[in-house]
Design an enzyme around this catalytic site. Structure first.
Site, short mmCIF file in Angstrom:
data_model
loop_
_atom_site.label_atom_id
_atom_site.label_comp_id
_atom_site.label_asym_id
_atom_site.label_seq_id
_atom_site.Cartn_x
_atom_site.Cartn_y
_atom_site.Cartn_z
N TYR A 52 0.80 -1.22 0.00
CA TYR A 52 0.00 0.00 0.00
C TYR A 52 0.84 1.28 0.00
O TYR A 52 0.49 2.26 0.66
CB TYR A 52 -0.94 0.01 1.21
CG TYR A 52 -1.99 -1.07 1.25
CD1 TYR A 52 -2.24 -1.90 0.17
CD2 TYR A 52 -2.75 -1.26 2.41
CE1 TYR A 52 -3.20 -2.90 0.23
CE2 TYR A 52 -3.72 -2.25 2.47
CZ TYR A 52 -3.93 -3.07 1.39
OH TYR A 52 -4.89 -4.07 1.46
N HIS A 108 -0.81 -11.89 1.45
CA HIS A 108 -1.78 -11.03 0.78
C HIS A 108 -2.67 -11.77 -0.22
O HIS A 108 -3.85 -11.44 -0.38
CB HIS A 108 -1.04 -9.89 0.08
CG HIS A 108 -1.83 -8.63 0.00
ND1 HIS A 108 -1.28 -7.38 0.07
CD2 HIS A 108 -3.16 -8.40 -0.16
CE1 HIS A 108 -2.22 -6.46 -0.05
NE2 HIS A 108 -3.37 -7.05 -0.19
N ILE A 235 -13.26 -3.53 7.44
CA ILE A 235 -12.21 -2.52 7.59
C ILE A 235 -12.39 -1.39 6.56
O ILE A 235 -11.58 -1.26 5.63
CB ILE A 235 -10.81 -3.16 7.47
CG1 ILE A 235 -10.75 -4.13 6.29
CG2 ILE A 235 -10.44 -3.87 8.77
CD1 ILE A 235 -9.34 -4.62 5.95
N LYS A 237 -12.15 2.21 4.81
CA LYS A 237 -11.18 3.31 4.84
C LYS A 237 -11.93 4.62 5.04
O LYS A 237 -13.04 4.79 4.53
CB LYS A 237 -10.38 3.35 3.54
CG LYS A 237 -9.25 4.38 3.56
CD LYS A 237 -8.67 4.60 2.17
CE LYS A 237 -9.58 5.45 1.32
NZ LYS A 237 -8.99 5.85 0.04
N ASN A 247 -18.20 5.92 9.90
CA ASN A 247 -17.92 4.48 9.92
C ASN A 247 -18.09 3.90 11.32
O ASN A 247 -18.67 2.83 11.50
CB ASN A 247 -16.50 4.21 9.42
CG ASN A 247 -16.34 4.45 7.93
OD1 ASN A 247 -17.31 4.52 7.19
ND2 ASN A 247 -15.10 4.59 7.49
#
Length: 279
Positions: A52, A108, A235, A237, A247
């Protein structure tokens, strides 16, 4: 913020956490402020990855002085996931995150290195105290079977997968497999990829209608639907403190069985795909 058991990990984890994919594209002080606001509101599950960009450094800045409050997750790229490469990648992530440990470290997606080698690297890191648990991401059932056989019973903490209202493929087989084996399911991209149902669409109008019953928002309803089962976490963002606040509001929301049934009809499961979708 509701917390619940996270697979075999001996710690309860916030059901609504914080994703960081593309967070380094945002104005850095704003991104850091968003993560800290989420932490203030109980979104203590932070997810990042070496892939990322600068996200790990943003997270490291955000959690400075508050590391013990956070359940911190990062991921190794499959190309780096040899036995030695896994250890080296983790150490680089720890340096960027300004910490001495991860709470969970994930592969990943399935890659070229034997799972036995990757998991041996994970176990070495765990023995050294650099990670406290490990898991996988983007694993379909055949991959999960292979991981279970390679890693041993009770080792896989979670499987992080693409899951949102308009992409529910994991419900066919992946989520049932994880529930049967005591593995947490973590939904990434829970609002889709720039495709959240708008207020003029039938599904969007339903979300708004249900939200109004709770003094909530459509996005909070969507998040709560995704974590309606005890195995599931998500999760999202947030690009601003205000978005983080929105959120976090899903953490205490409770949908009725009738509302869940309405959403189930409005956003149908669809046929099982040949391959597990991923981003």
């Amino acid at each position: 913020m509701e917390r619940r058991p996270f697979g075999p990990v001996p710690r309860e984890v916030a059901v609504i956490g914080q994703g960081t994919w593309y967070i380094d594209d945002a104005h850095r002080p704003t991104a850091v402020a968003a993560l800290r606001r989420g932490l203030d509101l109980g979104m203590t599950h932070f997810d990042t990855a070496e892939m990322y960009g600068d996200a790990e450094t943003v997270v490291g800045e955000a959690i400075t002085g508050r590391r013990d409050e956070v359940f911190l997750v990062s991921k190794v790229l499959p190309s780096n996931a040899s036995r030695e490469g896994t250890v080296a990648a983790c150490e680089r992530s720890l340096a960027r995150l300004r910490t001495d440990r991860l709470d969970c470290y994930l592969l990943h997606w399935p890659g070229p290195h034997p799972l036995e080698d990757t998991f041996a690297g994970f176990e070495r890191l765990r023995e050294q105290g650099k990670i406290l648990s490990w898991g996988v991401s983007n694993f379909d059932v055949p991959n999960l079977d292979a991981a279970w056989n390679a890693g041993g019973e009770g080792r896989i903490a979670c499987n992080q997968v693409l899951y949102h209202l308009e992409e529910r493929a994991i419900e066919h087989a992946v989520r049932p497999w994880c529930e049967e084996h005591g593995v947490a399911v973590v939904a990434y991209s829970p609002f889709g990829h720039s495709s959240f149902p708008g207020p003029r669409t039938p599904g969007g109008r339903m979300l708004e209608d249900i939200a109004a019953n709770h003094g909530a928002t459509a996005r909070q309803v969507a998040l709560r639907f995704l974590v309606r089962r005890p195995s599931c976490f998500t999760i999202p963002k947030a690009s601003s403190p205000e978005h983080a606040t929105d959120n976090a509001g899903a953490g205490a929301l409770s949908l009725t069985e009738a509302e869940i049934a309405r959403l189930d009809v409005a956003f149908p499961l669809g046929p099982r795909p040949r391959r597990l979708p991923m981003l």
